[in-house]
Motif scaffolding. Structure first.
Motif, mmCIF file in Angstrom:
data_model
loop_
_atom_site.group_PDB
_atom_site.id
_atom_site.type_symbol
_atom_site.label_atom_id
_atom_site.label_comp_id
_atom_site.label_asym_id
_atom_site.label_seq_id
_atom_site.Cartn_x
_atom_site.Cartn_y
_atom_site.Cartn_z
ATOM 1 N N PRO A 613 0.829 -1.224 0.000
ATOM 2 C CA PRO A 613 0.000 0.000 0.000
ATOM 3 C C PRO A 613 0.852 1.258 0.000
ATOM 4 C CG PRO A 613 -0.054 -1.063 2.153
ATOM 5 C CD PRO A 613 0.642 -2.016 1.231
ATOM 6 N N LYS A 614 0.220 2.324 -0.446
ATOM 7 C CA LYS A 614 0.885 3.620 -0.422
ATOM 8 C C LYS A 614 0.829 4.196 0.993
ATOM 9 C CE LYS A 614 -0.281 4.604 -5.240
ATOM 10 N NZ LYS A 614 -1.000 5.519 -6.152
ATOM 11 N N PRO A 616 0.045 6.552 4.150
ATOM 12 C CA PRO A 616 -1.061 7.464 4.462
ATOM 13 C C PRO A 616 -0.609 8.918 4.343
ATOM 14 C CG PRO A 616 -0.776 5.784 6.169
ATOM 15 C CD PRO A 616 0.434 5.733 5.302
ATOM 16 N N GLU A 634 -5.213 10.521 6.582
ATOM 17 C CA GLU A 634 -5.937 10.114 5.382
ATOM 18 C C GLU A 634 -5.516 8.705 5.005
ATOM 19 O OE1 GLU A 634 -5.445 12.762 2.165
ATOM 20 O OE2 GLU A 634 -6.679 14.358 3.034
ATOM 21 N N GLU A 635 -6.476 7.849 4.748
ATOM 22 C CA GLU A 635 -6.171 6.455 4.467
ATOM 23 C C GLU A 635 -5.396 6.332 3.157
ATOM 24 O OE1 GLU A 635 -9.260 3.676 4.843
ATOM 25 O OE2 GLU A 635 -10.117 4.555 6.651
ATOM 26 N N SER A 636 -4.656 5.229 3.048
ATOM 27 C CA SER A 636 -3.865 4.978 1.842
ATOM 28 C C SER A 636 -4.783 4.841 0.632
ATOM 29 C CB SER A 636 -3.033 3.702 2.021
ATOM 30 O OG SER A 636 -2.191 3.820 3.142
ATOM 31 N N LYS A 637 -4.362 5.431 -0.457
ATOM 32 C CA LYS A 637 -5.177 5.389 -1.681
ATOM 33 C C LYS A 637 -4.981 4.066 -2.410
ATOM 34 C CE LYS A 637 -5.015 10.410 -2.302
ATOM 35 N NZ LYS A 637 -4.635 11.529 -3.205
ATOM 36 N N ASP A 638 -6.075 3.549 -2.945
ATOM 37 C CA ASP A 638 -6.053 2.326 -3.773
ATOM 38 C C ASP A 638 -5.415 1.146 -3.046
ATOM 39 O OD1 ASP A 638 -7.154 3.879 -5.805
ATOM 40 O OD2 ASP A 638 -5.176 4.460 -6.540
ATOM 41 N N SER A 668 -9.025 5.599 10.453
ATOM 42 C CA SER A 668 -8.098 6.697 10.210
ATOM 43 C C SER A 668 -7.922 7.559 11.451
ATOM 44 C CB SER A 668 -8.622 7.559 9.054
ATOM 45 O OG SER A 668 -9.910 8.059 9.366
ATOM 46 N N SER A 694 3.944 -0.274 4.104
ATOM 47 C CA SER A 694 4.179 0.854 3.221
ATOM 48 C C SER A 694 5.351 1.689 3.724
ATOM 49 C CB SER A 694 2.921 1.727 3.152
ATOM 50 O OG SER A 694 2.733 2.403 4.386
ATOM 51 N N SER A 697 4.660 7.640 6.406
ATOM 52 C CA SER A 697 4.066 8.903 6.006
ATOM 53 C C SER A 697 5.004 10.043 6.383
ATOM 54 C CB SER A 697 2.716 9.092 6.698
ATOM 55 O OG SER A 697 2.920 9.232 8.108
#
Length: 1464
Positions: A613-614, A616, A634-638, A668, A694, A697
């Protein structure tokens, strides 16, 4: 289908069935295995799916025979297809022919009969081969899982009756059965006589005796063997007769209460209030520890026989009792106990208490930290190891990655398995896998396993995770097909026709079609998982699968599972090249052959299909409590298959990150607990899924840990400060709690009171007022009013204050000023404090000109107020001095104008004069740049406290000359340009505390001192801790050195000799230790040309310094000589040498001990002692264990004076040490010996003798150098025949014959060692009667020898010697004999007797020359001792004998002389 129209036809068909059954022989044992393969008939087949029967064994063996024989080559496959097609065509024709026949059978041709017989023989042979092959291939098929033949039945019984539960279980090996009550194993030993468990002939029984209400429960019978576990359930309900009530039932806890009873059907209270006391808070534990959460539950109203339902939850999921966690309810307290904490236990724990239709709940978070790693730097243990999928071929295990990697990235994970029932763990993968899912293969079908996972990094392997729940290697589809057992599913009769359905083994096999929906369900760099659906065309027997692969772009298909076919429609492929592209397809197989392949999959690249995952975004911390912060992001995108998030925190500036959670959290938002109050933290978050963690952040903004801001508490003490005709001035005190933020204003409400009845509240101000006073206008004259005040901060408006007293609005005609207000005290110490106030709102007719401050003790009466200042002071503060420590005081302030002194203010206090522990003062500091600052630190701050600086007690917020910086519990006020304008008192107050403050006074003298110190720091010098010095090292090296107070990493040093800079080379070695400030220069040897001046010049930034050493003339020559001496000393110490040279010591026994300390010795090293250059013979050999060599000289005297020398030598060299013991050195030693002898003297004792009195003392030994003087009553004694002094052996005595009264008094014996006199004293004065009377009595009764012994006895050798003497004494004396002053004991040769207390006998039978000597008879009682000596001389008549006797005597004399010296 076979359609038959007559009974005869049916009988014929069954005859064929029996015939083929006979042909199969021993391979058939059940009806379903006896159905024939009827030629010419259409047979409908139902697959039984019973894997443990003989039929399935035949099918599976046939599949492997097909693999081995029919699929060995492509030709074999084609031939199999043709044979199968031909056989199918024949069967179809036979079926058509059969339908066309009439009611009777026609006789078959001889060709057909031979063919059928051949096929039967071929089938029997095939079955025998497959049976043998199957037995070798998989013996585990002999085992099968437990199965309940008879399940336990539920019962409802009356109280005090017995109940039995029965069940019967089949399985191989024989299953082990365990009984459970409400999921807890039943222990018959815990309740003797309550339960009886029996197992006989496959029947298992649980008997419950004398049932009571507690026995109402769900009972479970659990059967387990190596093939798996199976449970059967039964309920027991115990009923009681109407009208009876068991109180103990309702004290047992909610876990035993039926849910239907949790309502109020018996008229109990319709509403309950549930409260939690003594609640568990946020808790922190560590893996492996125990923990208990608990709280007390208070339910109102309390109903004696009605207990609540208590349920615990973790992250919203109910918690069931297990070996890891156990809930408990004691009647008023609920607890949850963890026997062994794991990170899986981390989460939000909630206790919910339900009472009827009402419930309350309470929650708190539990954090579980990692256990200490066995290998420092190894990663933490993974968590949540679970089984995602299980079948015959493999089990897929998943887990969560740990938050702590040990300081280096995790390289992967090792998976371990253990078969249930054993303790043997085995590793499943040889190389670490990074993906958090892994299919474990190599399992035995039907057996149960548990799993664990370990993480590994470059440091090592971490601790294992908590083990998974047991899981069996079984295909779920196989479990669903374990029920069917009938060989004939239906037998339908329609008119004269019947329909028969036979199993598939009686029909011709059908080659299965290709599988469908083949897809890659999971792809990682370690493995690929395929999944498909069974084919529609597969006959009615079980099928197996072969998986094939080929490189993308080619058609070169290779079979993956060549040795063992796949039994389940899923398969995991390993050993694929990472990054390479493949296609896959699957073939089906049964006894008829191998079918066509499925459609190939799309091209699959071997690698992780699931992306990491990317990270956050937008990490936002916000205040929560004084030990916690809420972090949102903010939650990880995709993100796919997201497991959760890990949050980490770091103290600003530390660079060290700590995990806030060890179990990934979803969502979150998360509350990070366990933070330090007042510290500033930053946070970061990373996401995790099965592919990995990931990137971190971005770091959040820093936030100080303090409680979230809340509205302030109400103000209090509302008073009327001034009143006019239509307005009033109110004053009040600031709220006790500001809510963590500065109060921004106040709102005032008022109401009229008419006839004691209050009216409606009205707002007095629309805009907030900032002071603690406010003038309310537009009031009615002579009207009575009440007021209330509310405070406000940035969090909002607080609750209003209590309603004030009633105040009447009327004109005050007062000329003097009103009372000052808002008094407060600070800087409380044991003898002083500072009092501050605000001026009165009503100044009177003229302005206020000053103030008077009054003080009294708190408990004193009002007439004991006294003023602190005689003249009015203009300041609105005063430092009160002269307080008594521990005394409580109150204060008041009065204002004065030209009209006079006004009313006193409200009281300030009480306050106790004391310096509280931890109190700190403002400290002035001047930094390296010359900046002057005042610093203050407070360890008693609350999360809402703030620092407030003031000058002369006026806030300095807007001063352009000052700068304030506060961080944590420290604050600093910096002067931008300190000058005369900055003179004054600087104070720092800490808000939201009990008056914590401190001040610092800067007057003109302090200003000059600070400016001088600042100038010194701006233009610094390098201070020298020690100036340049020189010292000689061990090898004769010369060390020049100095030490600076402090050196930075950029400090440089120049070395100057005679005004020329010298550099490092063969002659000079330089070194700088910047940590300690030591600067050194080394020279191997001092030569004549090195005489001169040495200087060290230091440059450290802008600071400089130097130090000089002059080595000229005698100073240099002395240093050069010392260096050469040290060089020679070093050379000497390369061999055996003396670490300490020879010296003497006088021992406690008054002997002289010569000693020295040696070093660098070995076993071959010798030591030799000399006196006056003559070697001294030493009896003992030195072992050098302690490095000390000694020579002991006993009874040291003048003959021992001389020169002593000791020499060490071995093959490496020698060393010597000399000691001069002559002249003054000998006198000094003798003085010490005499001193030791004098100190050894015993106290003076008194002895009565025949002649009179003897005073005596014993010493270790006596020397003539020790001078003895006696004195009587302070006068030296003149010795006469009556008074004598002497020394006998070690006894020093004074004899007084025929004592008279004049001899009474104090006697002193003085021993003079040459320097000091040592005295011993005795007093002969006595008490009562004269002491001499006692002496006369002692003389009369003391022991004595009356006579009978000669002085000399001469006797010839061989004769007998008999002596007799009389003794006297009262009491009877003790008699002993001496020979040569040594005790003599009686034996066969020498008989010693004492008879009747009066006569002593001395007898020697056959004397010899050895009996010659001095003998003594000693008689002793309490009054005294007397000795009578005599000499025995034994002679030999012959002259030769006399010579023989004289020679040993001379030898003995010589040996006795040498014995005076001994060595040690």
């Amino acid at each position: 289908m076979i359609y038959v129209k007559s009974t005869r036809t049916i009988i014929s068909i069954f005859a064929v069935v029996l015939l083929l059954s006979f042909v199969k022989g021993k391979t058939t044992s059940t009806p379903e295995e006896s159905a024939p393969d009827l030629p010419g008939c259409s047979v409908q087949v139902h697959v039984s799916g019973i894997t443990d029967t003989e039929e399935e064994r035949i099918k599976e063996a046939a599949a492997y025979i097909a693999q081995r024989n029919l699929l060995a080559s492509e030709e074999g496959i084609i031939a199999s297809k043709q044979s199968t097609a031909s056989k199918q065509a024949t069967v179809s024709k036979q079926a058509t022919s059969t339908l066309q026949q009439e009611e009777t059978f026609e006789k078959k041709s001889r060709k057909v009969a031979i063919r059928e017989k051949a096929e039967c023989l071929s089938l029997r042979k095939t079955l025998e081969e497959t049976q043998a092959y199957h037995g070798k291939l998989n013996e585990d098929h002999l085992l099968h899982a437990p199965e309940f033949i008879i399940k336990p039945r539920s019962h409802t019984v009356w109280e005090k009756e017995n109940v039995k539960l029965h069940c019967s279980v089949a399985g191989w090996p024989e299953p082990r059965l365990t009984w459970y009550k409400n999921q807890v194993p039943i222990n018959v030993h815990a309740n003797p006589g309550k339960y009886i468990i029996e197992s006989r002939y496959g029947m298992h029984t649980l008997e419950i005796n004398t049932c009571d209400f507690e026995d109402t429960a769900q009972y479970r019978a659990s059967a387990m063997n190596v093939k798996g576990e199976l449970s059967a359930y039964a309920s027991v309900v115990v009923k009681r007769y109407k009208g009876e009530f068991d109180e103990t039932r309702f004290h047992a806890g909610a876990s035993t209460m039926p849910l239907s009873f949790a309502v109020t059907p018996y008229g109990y209270a319709s509403k309950f209030e549930i409260h939690f006391d003594d609640k568990f808070d946020v808790s922190f534990g560590r893996e492996g520890e125990t923990m208990s959460l608990g709280c007390r539950v208070v339910i109102t109203p309390e109903i004696k026989h009605f207990q609540p339902e208590v349920q615990w939850y973790r992250n919203g999921a109910p918690i069931s009792p297990s070996k890891w966690v156990q809930p408990h309810w004691s009647g008023d307290r609920a607890t949850l106990t963890f026997s062994h904490l794991n990170k899986e236990d981390e989460g939000l724990y909630t206790i919910r208490v339900r009472m009827g239709e009402y419930y309350e709940q309470y929650s708190a978070y539990v954090f579980v930290r990692d256990a200490d790693a066995e290998i420092e730097g190894a990663p933490a243990s993974p968590l949540d190891v679970v089984c995602l999928d299980a079948n015959k071929d493999y089990i897929i295990i998943s887990w969560k990655q740990p938050a702590v990697d040990g300081g280096s990235p995790i390289l992967g994970y090792f998976i371990d398995k253990c078969e249930v029932g054993t303790d043997c763990w085995s590793q499943c993968n040889d190389t670490p896998v990074k993906f958090a899912r892994f299919p474990v293969t190599g399992l035995i079908e039907g057996r149960s396993y548990i799993f664990r996972v370990r993480a590994v990094n470059k440091t090592g392997i971490g601790l294992p995770s908590r083990v998974s729940e047991p899981v069996a290697a079984l295909d779920p589809a196989e479990k669903a097909r374990l029920k069917s057992k009938s060989p004939f599913s239906t037998l339908d009769w329609t008119d004269h026709y019947c329909v028969l359905t036979f199993p598939c083994c009686f029909s011709e096999g059908i080659i299965p079609g290709p599988p469908t929906d083949l897809s890659v369900t999971e792809a990682t760099r370690s493995y690929v998982v395929l999944s498909w659906k069974p084919p529609g065309q597969r006959g009615h027997e079980g099928i197996m699968y072969f998986v094939e692969k080929c490189d993308a772009g080619t058609e070169n298909w290779q079979r993956v599972n060549t040795e063992l076919p796949v039994k389940s429609p899923r398969f995991a492929l390993f050993d694929l090249a990472e990054g390479k592209s493949y296609r896959f397809r699957v073939r089906c197989s049964n006894s008829a052959g191998v079918g066509e392949p499925s459609e190939a999959t799309e091209v699959t690249v071997v690698g992780d299909k699931l992306d990491i995952p990317k990270p956050p975004g937008k990490i936002i911390p916000s205040r929560n409590t004084d030990t916690s912060v809420v972090v949102s992001w903010e939650e990880s995108k995709d993100a796919k298959e997201l497991v959760g998030y890990y949050i980490e925190s770091s103290v600003v500036g530390s660079g060290k990150w700590e995990p806030c959670n060890n179990n990934p959290v979803k969502g979150s938002r998360f509350t990070c607990h366990g933070l330090a109050t007042g510290q500033s933290y930053i946070f970061r978050v990373r996401a995790v899924n099965a592919a990995g963690l990931s990137e971190y952040s971005q770091d959040s903004e820093a936030i100080e840990v303090k409680a979230a801001i809340a509205a302030p508490s109400p103000p209090y003490d509302i008073t009327c400060l001034e009143s006019f005709r239509d307005s009033m001035v109110l004053g009040w005190k600031q709220p006790d709690k500001t809510g963590g933020a500065e109060i921004t204003g106040y709102y005032v409400n008022y109401r009229e009171v008419i006839g004691g009845v209050p009216g409606k509240w009205r707002e007095a101000n629309i805009k907030a007022v900032s002071d603690e006073a406010y003038k309310i206008s537009n009031l009615k004259e002579n009207m009575v009013y009440q007021f209330q005040v509310a405070a406000m901060n940035i969090a909002g408006l607080g609750a209003p204050s209590a309603v004030s007293e009633c105040f009447k609005c009327e004109e005050w005609t007062i000329a003097v000023p009103g009372p000052p207000h808002n008094l407060k005290y600070s800087e409380v110490r044991k003898n002083s404090l500072v009092l501050q106030w605000k001026p009165p709102l009503h100044s009177g007719r003229t302005p206020v000109t000053g103030y008077f401050v009054d003080i009294k003790e708190t408990k004193a009466k009002d007439d004991q107020w006294r003023g602190l200042n005689e003249a009015a002071i203009k300041n609105k503060y005063l430092k009160v001095q002269g307080l008594k420590e521990g005394v409580s005081y109150v204060f008041r302030v009065r204002a004065i104008n030209q009209a006079g002194v006004g009313k006193p203010s409200d009281l300030a206090g009480p306050v106790v004069a004391e310096t509280r522990p931890g109190t700190k003062e403002v400290v002035v500091n001047v930094d390296d740049d010359g900046v002057i600052s005042l610093n203050f630190e407070c360890d008693q701050m609350t999360p809402k406290s703030e620092f407030t600086w003031s000058k002369d007690y006026i806030a300095t917020e807007d001063s352009p000359r000052l700068e304030v910086e506060s961080k944590g519990n420290k604050t600093k006020l910096t002067f931008k340009d300190l000058g005369m304008d900055d003179l004054g008192i600087y104070s720092c107050d800490v808000t939201d505390t009990d008056g914590i403050a401190s001040s610092y006074v800067i007057d003109e003298e302090e200003l000059k001192r600070l400016l001088a110190l600042s100038h010194e720091h701006k233009f610094p010098t390098v201070p020298a801790k020690s100036e340049l010095a020189v010292e000689i090292l061990e090898k004769g090296q010369v060390r020049f050195w100095m030490q600076a107070e402090k050196l930075s990493g950029n400090a440089k040093v120049s070395y100057i000799f005679n005004e020329k800079e010298i550099f490092e080379g063969p002659k000079y070695k330089m070194h700088i230790d910047r940590n300690t400030g030591i600067i050194e220069m080394f020279m191997e040897k001092l030569q004549d040309e090195d005489e001169g001046t040495y200087t060290f010049q230091i440059q450290d930034g802008k600071a400089t310094g130097h130090s000089t050493l002059v080595l000229i003339g005698d100073v240099y020559k002395k240093l050069q000589k010392e260096a050469e001496f040290q060089r020679q000393e070093w050379i000497r110490k390369q061999g055996p040498h003396f670490a300490e040279y020879l010296s003497w010591e006088v021992t406690g026994d008054c002997n002289v001990l010569l000693k020295c300390k040696v070093a660098n010795i070995k076993k071959e090293t010798h030591i030799v002692w000399y006196k006056d250059e003559r070697e001294i013979s030493v009896d003992e050999k030195h072992d050098f264990k302690d490095g000390i060599c000694t020579l002991l000289i006993t009874e040291f005297s003048k003959k021992d004076a001389g020169f002593y020398e000791v020499i060490l030598k071995d093959d490496r060299g020698k060393d010597k040490s000399r000691l001069k013991l002559v002249d003054e050195a000998f006198k000094e030693l003798m003085t010490e010996v005499c001193r030791k002898i004098a100190l050894s003297a015993t106290d003076l004792k008194i002895q009565s003798t025949a002649e009179g009195i003897r005073l005596y003392s014993f010493v270790t030994y006596y020397l003539d150098d020790l001078k003895v003087n006696w004195s009587h009553n302070g006068t030296g004694i003149k010795y006469t025949d009556r008074v004598k002094s002497g020394v006998t052996g070690e006894q020093i005595w004074l004899q007084i014959n025929e004592p008279t009264p004049n001899d009474k008094g104090k006697y002193v014996m003085e021993l003079f060692d040459g320097k000091t006199g040592h005295q011993k004293t005795v007093d002969l004065s006595g008490q009562g009667k004269p002491v001499f009377c006692r002496f006369k009595l002692d003389i009369a009764n003391r022991a004595r020898v009356l006579g009978g012994l000669p002085d000399v006895v001469t006797i010839q050798e061989g004769k007998a010697l008999n002596l007799t003497c009389n003794v006297w004494g009262d009491p009877t004396p003790e008699v002993s004999w001496l020979k040569n002053e040594k005790s003599l004991a009686s034996d066969d040769h020498c008989s010693l007797r004492f008879e009747a207390g009066k006569t002593a006998y001395f007898t020697i039978t056959g004397v010899s020359t050895a009996d010659s000597g001095k003998y003594g008879l000693v008689v002793k009682n309490k009054y005294g001792t007397e000795t009578s000596d005599f000499t025995v001389s034994v002679f030999i008549p012959e002259d030769e004998a006399r010579m023989a006797v004289s020679e040993p005597q001379k030898g003995n004399q010589k040996s006795s002389q040498k014995g005076n010296q001994k060595s040690k």
